[in-house]
Every structure is written in structure tokens, then in C-alpha cells.
Design a protein around this motif. Sequence first.
Motif, short mmCIF file in Angstrom:
data_model
loop_
_atom_site.label_atom_id
_atom_site.label_comp_id
_atom_site.label_asym_id
_atom_site.label_seq_id
_atom_site.Cartn_x
_atom_site.Cartn_y
_atom_site.Cartn_z
N GLU A 167 -37.89 -1.20 -7.93
CA GLU A 167 -37.23 -2.16 -7.04
C GLU A 167 -38.13 -3.34 -6.70
N PRO A 192 -33.84 -9.97 -6.00
CA PRO A 192 -32.66 -9.65 -5.19
C PRO A 192 -31.48 -10.59 -5.45
N HIS A 229 -29.88 -9.56 -8.71
CA HIS A 229 -29.19 -8.29 -8.51
C HIS A 229 -27.86 -8.50 -7.80
N GLN A 230 -27.84 -9.32 -6.78
CA GLN A 230 -26.58 -9.59 -6.06
C GLN A 230 -25.57 -10.30 -6.96
#
Length: 159
Positions: free
Chosen positions: A134, A139, A142-143
Motif C-alpha cells: 500500500e 491513492p 487507485h481511486q
Amino acid sequence: MAGMVPQLVGIGQEFDISCFSGGGFDGLAGKHDAAQRAMAGARQTRVLHIGDYDQSGEHMFTALAEDVIAFAGSAGAEVEFERVAVTGEQVTTYHLPTAPPKTTDRRSFSGTATTQAEALPPDILAALVRRAIEAQRDPAVHQQALAREEAERKAIRAL
């Protein structure tokens, strides 16, 4: 170490990441194969490594990283290595069992006691691996992927 592989494969599948296990000091053919797998991805590759905290474990990590990086680099691919476990800090944090370093192994070693990778409880190993994976994820990307998946699901349901 081989007993950990099914658990690690399962974690890798959650992130669409492959898991491979070496056996002791891998020969050049195995290291070349690892470099080939990295080059096939056509992007930067990070290898997350789990090994014993002892003279051999530290030396294996260094030798593997140097050789795979050299093989991949000669073809223009970029590979990075990260030691996920076992580290001296983890030995202390998780109160892992230790043994004295082997006096017959003359390789340099940063620790004063050794620990086998199998000493890590499975839930802690899983958390360490997930955290390492992670930490590499963007992020925002990923979103975007999650939003795209949801849009595709809705389109399929509409059909």
C-alpha cells in the motif's frame, strides 16, 4: 519459508501482484528469470523481500538485489528491492525468538542475534506485506481505478 508462500500469494492476488519464492542462494539462472519477469512488466518494478535475519539472510538479499538489478538494468529496466521482513527492529517490536549468530558463518551481519522468517506470526507478516504494498500505491490512481470499475459495472448491469 515455503510454508508462507500460499499466504503471500493470497495477499498478492488482492493487489494483482505476483509472488515468487526462491530457495536459499539462488543461482544466476533464477536471478535472470526474476529480471525477465520484471522486464516483462514494462514499468518500474519493486521486489518486496522476506528473509531470515541472519548472516545468510542479509547476504542473500544483497546478492539477489545486485544481480537482478544488473540483469534488468542491462536491458533498460528499473528494479528496486525492499526488505520487508525480518529486520532487527521487527525482532524487538514483535518479541521474536532469537538465536546467536552462527560462528561458522563469517559474512558480515548487522545484528547480535538471529531470527528465522517463520518466527513472524502469520497475521503480522500479512500486515507487514500489505503495508509495504500500500505504501507504493498512488491513492489518486487507485481511486480513479475504483471509479472506472464502478462505471463499468453499471454499464454491464444496464445491458
